[in-house]
Design a protein around this motif. Sequence first.
Motif, mmCIF file in Angstrom:
data_model
loop_
_atom_site.group_PDB
_atom_site.id
_atom_site.type_symbol
_atom_site.label_atom_id
_atom_site.label_comp_id
_atom_site.label_asym_id
_atom_site.label_seq_id
_atom_site.Cartn_x
_atom_site.Cartn_y
_atom_site.Cartn_z
ATOM 1 N N GLU A 66 100.672 75.253 41.010
ATOM 2 C CA GLU A 66 101.591 75.013 42.067
ATOM 3 C C GLU A 66 102.835 74.311 41.786
ATOM 4 O OE1 GLU A 66 99.614 73.206 45.652
ATOM 5 O OE2 GLU A 66 97.683 74.096 45.101
ATOM 6 N N LYS A 67 104.067 74.563 41.890
ATOM 7 C CA LYS A 67 105.039 73.967 41.608
ATOM 8 C C LYS A 67 105.761 73.010 42.676
ATOM 9 C CE LYS A 67 105.251 75.542 37.397
ATOM 10 N NZ LYS A 67 105.379 74.977 36.190
ATOM 11 N N ASP A 68 106.332 72.152 42.419
ATOM 12 C CA ASP A 68 107.204 71.229 43.591
ATOM 13 C C ASP A 68 108.469 71.751 43.992
ATOM 14 O OD1 ASP A 68 108.448 70.210 41.152
ATOM 15 O OD2 ASP A 68 107.899 68.237 41.542
ATOM 16 N N GLU A 69 108.801 72.913 43.361
ATOM 17 C CA GLU A 69 110.124 73.545 43.558
ATOM 18 C C GLU A 69 110.005 75.121 43.597
ATOM 19 O OE1 GLU A 69 111.992 74.220 39.124
ATOM 20 O OE2 GLU A 69 112.439 72.319 40.124
ATOM 21 N N LYS A 106 107.700 76.752 46.815
ATOM 22 C CA LYS A 106 107.115 75.596 46.329
ATOM 23 C C LYS A 106 105.749 75.530 46.951
ATOM 24 C CE LYS A 106 109.319 72.201 49.373
ATOM 25 N NZ LYS A 106 110.450 71.268 49.258
ATOM 26 N N GLY A 107 105.038 75.017 46.239
ATOM 27 C CA GLY A 107 103.632 74.688 46.941
ATOM 28 C C GLY A 107 102.452 75.765 47.138
#
Length: 135
Positions: A66-69, A106-107
């Motif tokens: 999971e990326k924050d962007e 994101k997420g």
Amino acid sequence: MVTQDQLQNNSGVVYYKVDLDDTLSMKKRLSRVRSEHSACPMDVLTIDESVIDLEDKLELLYEPVEKDEDVVYMVLEGSMYVDVEIEEDEWIRMQLERGDLVVIPKGLPHRCTTTPKNFVKIQRFCQKQDPMIQG
């Protein structure tokens, strides 16, 4: 099988088909995506049989992240699978080929792997850095 609209409604993933042979059209699409998602080209990644420790790299790519962007991938050559998790242990698999561009919000947990041909060349994009926040 899900449609592009169902994919976007269920996961937030946005899919585009980019004509890589039409330079003007490609530039317009990339400009729009880059503007909407504050994305800039990060790198070009090639995965094929010549990669050292290919199996280990494929295993690492297949681990859900999971990326924050927003994550933006565009397939330049070959093909790959990108899976997104829409609910706990419920995944949607997308087969991406030359000219396919996806924006994963994101997420959203996702993972990648190659098709049985073990060849893909992708352009990855990252979020632009705000010049006011650099330190």
